[in-house]
Motif scaffolding. Structure first.
Motif, short mmCIF file in Angstrom:
data_model
loop_
_atom_site.label_atom_id
_atom_site.label_comp_id
_atom_site.label_asym_id
_atom_site.label_seq_id
_atom_site.Cartn_x
_atom_site.Cartn_y
_atom_site.Cartn_z
N GLN A 66 28.41 42.18 33.19
CA GLN A 66 29.05 40.91 33.58
C GLN A 66 29.76 41.65 32.56
O GLN A 66 31.32 40.74 32.43
N LEU A 69 33.04 43.31 33.93
CA LEU A 69 34.01 42.09 34.80
C LEU A 69 34.58 41.23 34.59
O LEU A 69 36.16 40.89 34.58
N LYS A 70 34.67 40.76 33.30
CA LYS A 70 35.31 39.94 32.42
C LYS A 70 36.39 40.06 31.56
O LYS A 70 37.87 39.79 32.17
N GLU A 71 35.77 41.88 31.31
CA GLU A 71 37.35 42.27 30.04
C GLU A 71 38.15 43.01 32.05
O GLU A 71 39.54 42.77 31.56
N GLU A 72 37.37 43.00 32.89
CA GLU A 72 38.86 43.65 34.43
C GLU A 72 39.36 42.44 34.53
O GLU A 72 40.61 42.67 34.65
N GLU A 73 38.42 41.22 34.40
CA GLU A 73 39.96 39.72 34.55
C GLU A 73 40.57 39.63 33.63
O GLU A 73 41.35 38.91 34.67
N GLU A 74 39.98 39.75 32.46
CA GLU A 74 41.14 39.71 31.62
C GLU A 74 42.51 40.26 31.63
O GLU A 74 43.46 40.38 31.42
N LYS A 75 42.28 41.65 31.48
CA LYS A 75 43.43 42.73 31.95
C LYS A 75 44.16 42.18 33.30
O LYS A 75 45.22 42.28 33.30
N ASN A 76 43.21 42.02 34.39
CA ASN A 76 43.77 41.90 35.22
C ASN A 76 45.20 40.41 35.52
O ASN A 76 46.49 39.96 35.58
N GLU A 77 44.25 39.58 34.79
CA GLU A 77 44.81 38.52 34.53
C GLU A 77 46.80 38.27 33.45
O GLU A 77 47.61 37.97 33.21
N GLN A 80 48.58 40.29 35.86
CA GLN A 80 49.69 39.25 36.69
C GLN A 80 51.04 38.84 35.91
O GLN A 80 52.12 37.93 36.34
#
Length: 229
Positions: A66, A69-77, A80
């Motif tokens: 988790q 995934l949260k770190e990956e989401e922050e990186k993706n954001e 973007q």
């Protein structure tokens, strides 16, 4: 840490049961039965410890996944946002180039056409010419109305305006051309003619106004010359 705590709690809760069993079976229990009972208890504890260890490991890995995934989401954001920013900058540069290369020249060309149409309608097409350098000649001082040998010349412009000025009859006829230049009509584009009878006015520097026929108050027509290719 959590597994050890659970094992300890289970062990403490199991001690009274073991004691109760031992109390019930003291008269008949043997060493073999006691060893078997202890083995079963330790086997149960080992199985429980394994279950708790596996469960704890799974929970930890789930939490780690988790967090990952949260770190990956922050990186993706962030990626973007960076991509959107670059796209906006590219769109801004594209819009600036379009304004500079397309809209601005089109606007300037439209303004030039409007300006040409305006000067043509007002009879000041000479202002559109870039091949003549307009000087501002000096005119003689205008004499008073009561002075002798004075004539008033009315100049009817292509725009419909009528300008009037007084001159001495002895003035050089060149003063009429200087007057034209001074009010903005170049002699290479415009000429003078008499109103009645309608004929071109021959103006020469060596002749006076009286010599060219201006002896009384006169109306002159300022008209555009026919342009030849």
């Amino acid at each position: 840490m959590a597994a050890r705590g659970v094992v300890g709690i289970f062990f403490l809760s199991a001690v009274p049961l073991v004691c109760l069993e031992l109390r019930r079976g003291i008269p008949d229990i043997g060493i073999k039965d006691f060893l078997l009972l202890c083995g079963r208890i330790f086997l149960l504890l080992a199985l429980l410890t394994l279950i708790i260890s596996v469960t704890t490991s799974w929970l930890n890995s789930f939490k780690s996944s988790q967090v990952y995934l949260k770190e990956e989401e922050e990186k993706n954001e962030k990626r973007q946002k960076l991509v959107r920013k670059k796209q906006q900058e590219a769109q801004g540069e594209k819009a600036s180039r379009y304004i500079e290369n397309v809209l601005k020249p089109h606007r300037e060309m439209k303004l030039r056409k409007l300006e040409e149409r305006f000067y043509q309608m007002t009879g000041e097409a000479w202002k559109l010419s870039s091949g003549h350098k307009l000087g501002i000649p000096d005119l003689p001082e205008e004499p008073s109305q009561t002075a002798a040998e004075v004539v008033t010349v009315a100049l009817r412009c292509p725009s419909g305006n009528v300008l009037r000025r007084r001159f001495l009859k002895s003035c050089s006829s060149q003063v009429l051309l200087d007057w034209m230049m001074r009010i903005g009509y170049h002699t290479s584009l415009y000429s003078l003619s008499t109103s009645f009878p309608r004929r071109p006015l021959a103006v020469e520097g060596g002749q006076s106004l009286e010599d060219v026929g201006i002896t009384v108050d006169t109306v002159l027509i300022l008209e555009e010359k026919e342009q030849t290719n």
